[in-house]
Design a protein around this motif. Structure first.
Motif, PDB file in Angstrom:
ATOM      1  N   HIS A  51      -1.091  -7.401   8.120  1.00 52.60           N
ATOM      2  CA  HIS A  51      -0.157  -6.443   7.536  1.00 52.60           C
ATOM      3  C   HIS A  51       0.880  -5.981   8.545  1.00 52.60           C
ATOM      4  CE1 HIS A  51      -3.201  -3.821   9.436  1.00 52.60           C
ATOM      5  NE2 HIS A  51      -2.153  -3.043   9.674  1.00 52.60           N
TER       6      HIS A  51
ATOM      7  N   GLN B  38       2.730   0.227   4.109  1.00 48.05           N
ATOM      8  CA  GLN B  38       2.106  -0.994   4.601  1.00 48.05           C
ATOM      9  C   GLN B  38       2.272  -2.112   3.585  1.00 48.05           C
ATOM     10  OE1 GLN B  38      -1.888  -0.596   6.339  1.00 48.05           O
ATOM     11  NE2 GLN B  38      -2.521  -2.364   5.139  1.00 48.05           N
TER      12      GLN B  38
ATOM     13  N   THR C 231      -9.106  -0.582  -3.045  1.00 54.41           N
ATOM     14  CA  THR C 231      -9.339   0.812  -2.663  1.00 54.41           C
ATOM     15  C   THR C 231     -10.274   0.832  -1.462  1.00 54.41           C
ATOM     16  OG1 THR C 231     -11.220   1.000  -4.187  1.00 54.41           O
ATOM     17  CG2 THR C 231      -9.058   1.588  -5.039  1.00 54.41           C
TER      18      THR C 231
ATOM     19  N   ARG D  52       3.329  -2.413   9.244  1.00 54.78           N
ATOM     20  CA  ARG D  52       3.588  -1.010   8.903  1.00 54.78           C
ATOM     21  C   ARG D  52       5.061  -0.722   9.189  1.00 54.78           C
ATOM     22  NH1 ARG D  52      -0.272   2.180   7.689  1.00 54.78           N
ATOM     23  NH2 ARG D  52      -1.827   0.936   8.804  1.00 54.78           N
TER      24      ARG D  52
ATOM     25  N   ASP E  59       0.849  -1.196   0.000  1.00 52.19           N
ATOM     26  CA  ASP E  59       0.000   0.000   0.000  1.00 52.19           C
ATOM     27  C   ASP E  59       0.883   1.243   0.000  1.00 52.19           C
ATOM     28  OD1 ASP E  59      -1.899   1.945   0.284  1.00 52.19           O
ATOM     29  OD2 ASP E  59      -2.264   1.554   2.414  1.00 52.19           O
TER      30      ASP E  59
ATOM     31  N   GLY F 239       0.533   4.405   2.327  1.00 55.25           N
ATOM     32  CA  GLY F 239       1.080   4.470   3.674  1.00 55.25           C
ATOM     33  C   GLY F 239       2.158   5.518   3.821  1.00 55.25           C
TER      34      GLY F 239
ATOM     35  N   VAL G 124      -6.717   3.832   1.478  1.00 51.63           N
ATOM     36  CA  VAL G 124      -5.925   2.670   1.064  1.00 51.63           C
ATOM     37  C   VAL G 124      -6.042   2.506  -0.445  1.00 51.63           C
ATOM     38  CG1 VAL G 124      -5.660   0.163   1.238  1.00 51.63           C
ATOM     39  CG2 VAL G 124      -6.238   1.497   3.275  1.00 51.63           C
TER      40      VAL G 124
ATOM     41  N   ASN H 246     -10.263  -3.326  11.203  1.00 54.26           N
ATOM     42  CA  ASN H 246      -8.812  -3.422  11.127  1.00 54.26           C
ATOM     43  C   ASN H 246      -8.247  -3.120  12.511  1.00 54.26           C
ATOM     44  OD1 ASN H 246      -6.312  -3.737   9.913  1.00 54.26           O
ATOM     45  ND2 ASN H 246      -6.109  -1.562   9.487  1.00 54.26           N
TER      46      ASN H 246
ATOM     47  N   GLN I  57     -10.447   3.849   5.834  1.00 57.17           N
ATOM     48  CA  GLN I  57     -10.402   3.310   7.189  1.00 57.17           C
ATOM     49  C   GLN I  57     -10.499   4.472   8.164  1.00 57.17           C
ATOM     50  OE1 GLN I  57      -6.868   0.942   7.651  1.00 57.17           O
ATOM     51  NE2 GLN I  57      -7.466  -0.530   6.074  1.00 57.17           N
TER      52      GLN I  57
ATOM     53  N   ALA J 219      -4.076  -0.197  -2.508  1.00 61.61           N
ATOM     54  CA  ALA J 219      -3.079  -1.259  -2.462  1.00 61.61           C
ATOM     55  C   ALA J 219      -3.082  -2.058  -3.751  1.00 61.61           C
ATOM     56  CB  ALA J 219      -3.341  -2.177  -1.273  1.00 61.61           C
TER      57      ALA J 219
END
Length: 270
Positions: A131, A116, A219, A133, A106, A109, A263, A176, A222, A265
């Protein structure tokens, strides 16, 4: 004499034609014939012009009416057969491959708390995300520190999600959860350092585009809250002194932060 024979022959043919059976087709064509046999699907006949010749066959689906020489009629209705409509099942990629394991990165991030990278397990209408980070890769984290070169952060998390597949991917909604720690250094009259442990919970929802070759684009948005579970600080009493020992902050202020992030990713499912 020949003329007399010709006239007699012509009259005979006319009489025969008048006394013959008439087969009328749906196309409008009329056939002067002698009906030999009528079956469930066919009408067999001989042409009046050649009663000793071959027997012809007309399908009942082509025949509109047969009028016999005695005046009786038989009308056959043309049966219209509706075209067979085949309703194809929605050929979702998830039907062809109900489960899968994928990895992703991602890049968004970089704009938040850190780059991420993660893995995702999919089974029918269920997704499970895990995941990590990475430290020193988030713009927001760097922005809150006067000296970002002396900032480090790390976190990991997971999230279960409900998944609703369609032809091009699927919608999902879930949560999450993430835990981690970070350290920051800032300057006032003297340098200060702080290290925190945090725990966060966010609601996640978005759309996952899935391609036949295994690539997917995720997509989402969060939003949630991050709680500081432990906070410790230390500082210089004098610029040339050594660091003092860490001391615990009993009530860090603020103890909770609102967190929202986007997001985008890119990943690959095996």
């Amino acid at each position: 004499m020949r003329k007399v024979y010709s006239i007699i022959a012509g009259l005979t043919m006319c009489v025969s034609a008048f006394a013959s059976d008439v087969i009328t087709l749906h196309s409008g064509e009329e056939i002067q014939a002698k009906v030999v046999e009528v079956s469930a699907d066919e009408v067999k006949y001989k042409k009046v012009s050649n009663l000793e010749g071959p027997t012809f066959v007309a399908k009942k689906s082509e025949v509109f009416m047969v009028k016999y020489e005695n005046g009786e009629k038989e009308v056959y209705r043309q049966e219209t057969v509706a075209p067979t409509q085949t309703v194809e099942k929605a050929n979702f990629w998830s039907d062809e491959k109900p489960s899968g394991f994928g990895v992703y990165v991602d890049p968004m991030g970089f704009a938040f708390c850190g780059l991420q990278i993660g893995a995702e397990f999919r089974y029918k209408k269920f997704l499970l995300d895990a995941h990590i980070r990475l430290p020193k890769t988030g713009a927001v984290m760097k922005a809150v520190c006067d000296n970002p070169d002396e900032m480090s952060a790390f976190g990991f998390g997971f999230g279960p999600r409900a998944f609703f597949p369609n032809r091009v991917g699927g919608w999902y909604v879930g949560c999450n959860l993430e835990v981690g720690n970070h350290e920051m250094t800032w300057w006032d009259s003297s340098p200060n350092m702080e290290k925190d442990k945090y725990m966060g919970g966010m609601v996640a929802g978005g759309f996952k585009f899935h391609f036949k070759n295994g690539l997917f684009l995720n997509t989402a948005l969060q939003m949630g809250t991050i709680f500081i579970t432990d906070c410790q600080k230390r500082n210089y009493s004098n610029y040339y002194d050594l660091w003092n020992d860490w001391y615990e902050v009993p009530e860090p202020s603020p103890a909770a932060y609102f967190m929202g992030m986007a997001v985008v990713a890119l990943g690959y499912e095996f």
